[in-house]
Design a protein around this motif. Structure first.
Motif, PDB file in Angstrom:
ATOM      1  N   ARG A  73       0.904  -1.109  -0.034  1.00 25.67           N
ATOM      2  CA  ARG A  73      -0.013  -0.036  -0.007  1.00 25.67           C
ATOM      3  C   ARG A  73       0.985   1.374   0.116  1.00 25.67           C
ATOM      4  O   ARG A  73       0.520   2.424   0.639  1.00 25.67           O
ATOM      5  N   LYS A  74       1.756   1.325  -0.533  1.00 23.87           N
ATOM      6  CA  LYS A  74       2.928   2.279  -0.556  1.00 23.87           C
ATOM      7  C   LYS A  74       3.398   2.946   0.633  1.00 23.87           C
ATOM      8  O   LYS A  74       3.451   4.099   0.873  1.00 23.87           O
ATOM      9  N   MET A  75       3.134   2.229   2.099  1.00 24.96           N
ATOM     10  CA  MET A  75       3.292   2.632   3.223  1.00 24.96           C
ATOM     11  C   MET A  75       4.876   3.599   3.222  1.00 24.96           C
ATOM     12  O   MET A  75       4.838   4.482   3.912  1.00 24.96           O
ATOM     13  N   ILE A  76       6.004   2.819   2.666  1.00 21.82           N
ATOM     14  CA  ILE A  76       7.431   3.234   2.768  1.00 21.82           C
ATOM     15  C   ILE A  76       7.372   4.658   2.000  1.00 21.82           C
ATOM     16  O   ILE A  76       7.817   5.858   2.323  1.00 21.82           O
ATOM     17  N   ILE A  77       6.967   4.472   0.744  1.00 23.24           N
ATOM     18  CA  ILE A  77       7.146   5.781  -0.370  1.00 23.24           C
ATOM     19  C   ILE A  77       6.301   6.889   0.184  1.00 23.24           C
ATOM     20  O   ILE A  77       6.788   7.935  -0.037  1.00 23.24           O
ATOM     21  N   ASN A  78       5.132   6.485   0.760  1.00 24.22           N
ATOM     22  CA  ASN A  78       4.320   7.777   1.217  1.00 24.22           C
ATOM     23  C   ASN A  78       4.662   8.524   2.516  1.00 24.22           C
ATOM     24  O   ASN A  78       4.797   9.593   2.608  1.00 24.22           O
ATOM     25  N   GLN A  79       5.477   7.651   3.384  1.00 23.81           N
ATOM     26  CA  GLN A  79       6.374   8.058   4.405  1.00 23.81           C
ATOM     27  C   GLN A  79       7.123   8.967   4.087  1.00 23.81           C
ATOM     28  O   GLN A  79       7.312  10.165   4.731  1.00 23.81           O
ATOM     29  N   LEU A  80       8.161   8.578   3.078  1.00 24.50           N
ATOM     30  CA  LEU A  80       9.150   9.204   2.653  1.00 24.50           C
ATOM     31  C   LEU A  80       8.697  10.700   2.058  1.00 24.50           C
ATOM     32  O   LEU A  80       9.360  11.789   2.281  1.00 24.50           O
ATOM     33  N   GLN A  81       7.405  10.531   1.394  1.00 25.13           N
ATOM     34  CA  GLN A  81       6.890  11.755   0.727  1.00 25.13           C
ATOM     35  C   GLN A  81       6.379  12.625   1.847  1.00 25.13           C
ATOM     36  O   GLN A  81       6.865  14.071   1.723  1.00 25.13           O
ATOM     37  N   MET A  82       5.782  12.239   2.618  1.00 25.01           N
ATOM     38  CA  MET A  82       4.985  13.018   3.957  1.00 25.01           C
ATOM     39  C   MET A  82       6.164  13.669   4.869  1.00 25.01           C
ATOM     40  O   MET A  82       5.921  14.763   5.142  1.00 25.01           O
ATOM     41  N   LEU A  83       6.994  12.784   5.266  1.00 21.61           N
ATOM     42  CA  LEU A  83       7.947  13.418   6.152  1.00 21.61           C
ATOM     43  C   LEU A  83       9.146  14.192   5.569  1.00 21.61           C
ATOM     44  O   LEU A  83       9.894  15.129   6.293  1.00 21.61           O
ATOM     45  N   TYR A  84       9.601  13.726   4.599  1.00 21.70           N
ATOM     46  CA  TYR A  84      10.842  14.309   3.972  1.00 21.70           C
ATOM     47  C   TYR A  84      10.724  14.903   2.687  1.00 21.70           C
ATOM     48  O   TYR A  84      11.811  15.526   2.367  1.00 21.70           O
ATOM     49  N   GLY A  85       9.501  14.822   1.955  1.00 21.15           N
ATOM     50  CA  GLY A  85       9.446  15.542   0.723  1.00 21.15           C
ATOM     51  C   GLY A  85      10.130  14.998  -0.212  1.00 21.15           C
ATOM     52  O   GLY A  85      10.407  15.258  -1.375  1.00 21.15           O
ATOM     53  N   ILE A  86      10.385  13.427  -0.237  1.00 20.39           N
ATOM     54  CA  ILE A  86      11.138  12.465  -1.053  1.00 20.39           C
ATOM     55  C   ILE A  86      10.005  11.972  -2.117  1.00 20.39           C
ATOM     56  O   ILE A  86       9.108  10.984  -1.544  1.00 20.39           O
ATOM     57  N   ASN A  87      10.051  12.128  -3.328  1.00 15.41           N
ATOM     58  CA  ASN A  87       9.145  11.600  -4.412  1.00 15.41           C
ATOM     59  C   ASN A  87       9.866  10.390  -5.157  1.00 15.41           C
ATOM     60  O   ASN A  87      10.678  10.795  -5.874  1.00 15.41           O
ATOM     61  N   ILE A  88       9.465   9.292  -4.787  1.00 14.56           N
ATOM     62  CA  ILE A  88      10.085   8.021  -5.425  1.00 14.56           C
ATOM     63  C   ILE A  88       9.040   7.681  -6.548  1.00 14.56           C
ATOM     64  O   ILE A  88       8.010   7.228  -6.194  1.00 14.56           O
ATOM     65  N   ASN A  89       9.257   8.529  -7.727  1.00 12.17           N
ATOM     66  CA  ASN A  89       8.392   8.344  -9.064  1.00 12.17           C
ATOM     67  C   ASN A  89       8.823   7.421 -10.093  1.00 12.17           C
ATOM     68  O   ASN A  89       8.006   7.361 -10.949  1.00 12.17           O
TER      69      ASN A  89
END
Length: 217
Positions: free
Chosen positions: A180-196
């Motif tokens: 459910r993209k839990m890791i990717i969403n956390q990186l985006q939410m907390l650090y602004g990192i977008n794994i696209n």
């Protein structure tokens, strides 16, 4: 007066007792069985015919298949190398207090998480259906401590395939899936990192997070 009233009651009772039996107009219906018992009968019948076993087997197989072959996250594969650097700094919007109400950090304090707790193990996101990305992740993981996280493909099948491959002192390469993209969403939410896109390697470089996208085939 009382004698006449009593006689009238006795006569009425006698008339009722001597009344003609007129029979029954309709057949008497038995009450329905308890609904729970009727449901049990249905289940017993399905057990006898094997329908219950078929249902639970299908249910089990469907869930096992979902675990072994999760739905892809829809992240594209791009191989052109590029690098992003991210500063992990947070400014407290207000005083931070402990459970006793004591202020332990003042408003405006700059927090740098990587200086407090360094990132010992990095992450590398790949499409597990792409053998080139699998080979790249394994090679990189033998150079530095990384966890291989799939955005598509079967982590179960890859673990089986590489169960005898040496990996950081163990004989099995662990593959994970970002449910459910839990890791990717956390990186985006907390650090602004977008794994696209993948492959994407995330690790600490000094006081920053370094993200290396793509690789040279």
């Amino acid at each position: 007066m009382k004698t006449r009233t009593l006689a009238a009651v006795i006569m009425s009772i006698s008339a009722i007792a001597a009344a003609e039996d007129l029979g029954t107009r309709n057949k008497t219906a038995l009450p329905d069985r308890d609904a729970r018992e009727q449901m049990k009968d249905v289940v017993r019948q399905k057990q006898r015919t094997g329908e219950v076993d078929k249902f639970w087997k299908a249910f089990r197989d469907k869930n096992i298949d979902a675990i072994k072959n999760p739905v892809p996250l829809g992240i594209a594969s791009k191989y052109v190398p590029r690098v992003e650097m991210h500063d992990l700094k947070f400014v407290l919007p207000g005083d931070y207090k402990n459970e006793k109400g004591q202020v332990v950090a003042r408003k405006g304090t700059v927090i740098e998480p990587l200086k407090i707790q360094p990132l010992v193990t990095g992450l590398i996101f790949i499409d597990g259906r792409d053998q080139a990305q699998i080979d790249y992740a394994i090679a990189e993981g033998r150079k530095q401590r990384l966890k291989i996280v799939l955005t598509a493909g079967s982590p179960f099948n890859l673990r089986v395939r590489y169960k005898n491959a040496m990996w950081n002192g163990t004989q099995t390469i662990p593959f994970y899936f970002d449910q459910r993209k839990m890791i990717i969403n956390q990186l985006q939410m907390l650090y602004g990192i977008n794994i696209n896109s993948v492959p994407a390697k995330v690790f600490q470089s000094g006081s920053q997070l370094r993200i290396e996208f793509g690789f040279t085939k």
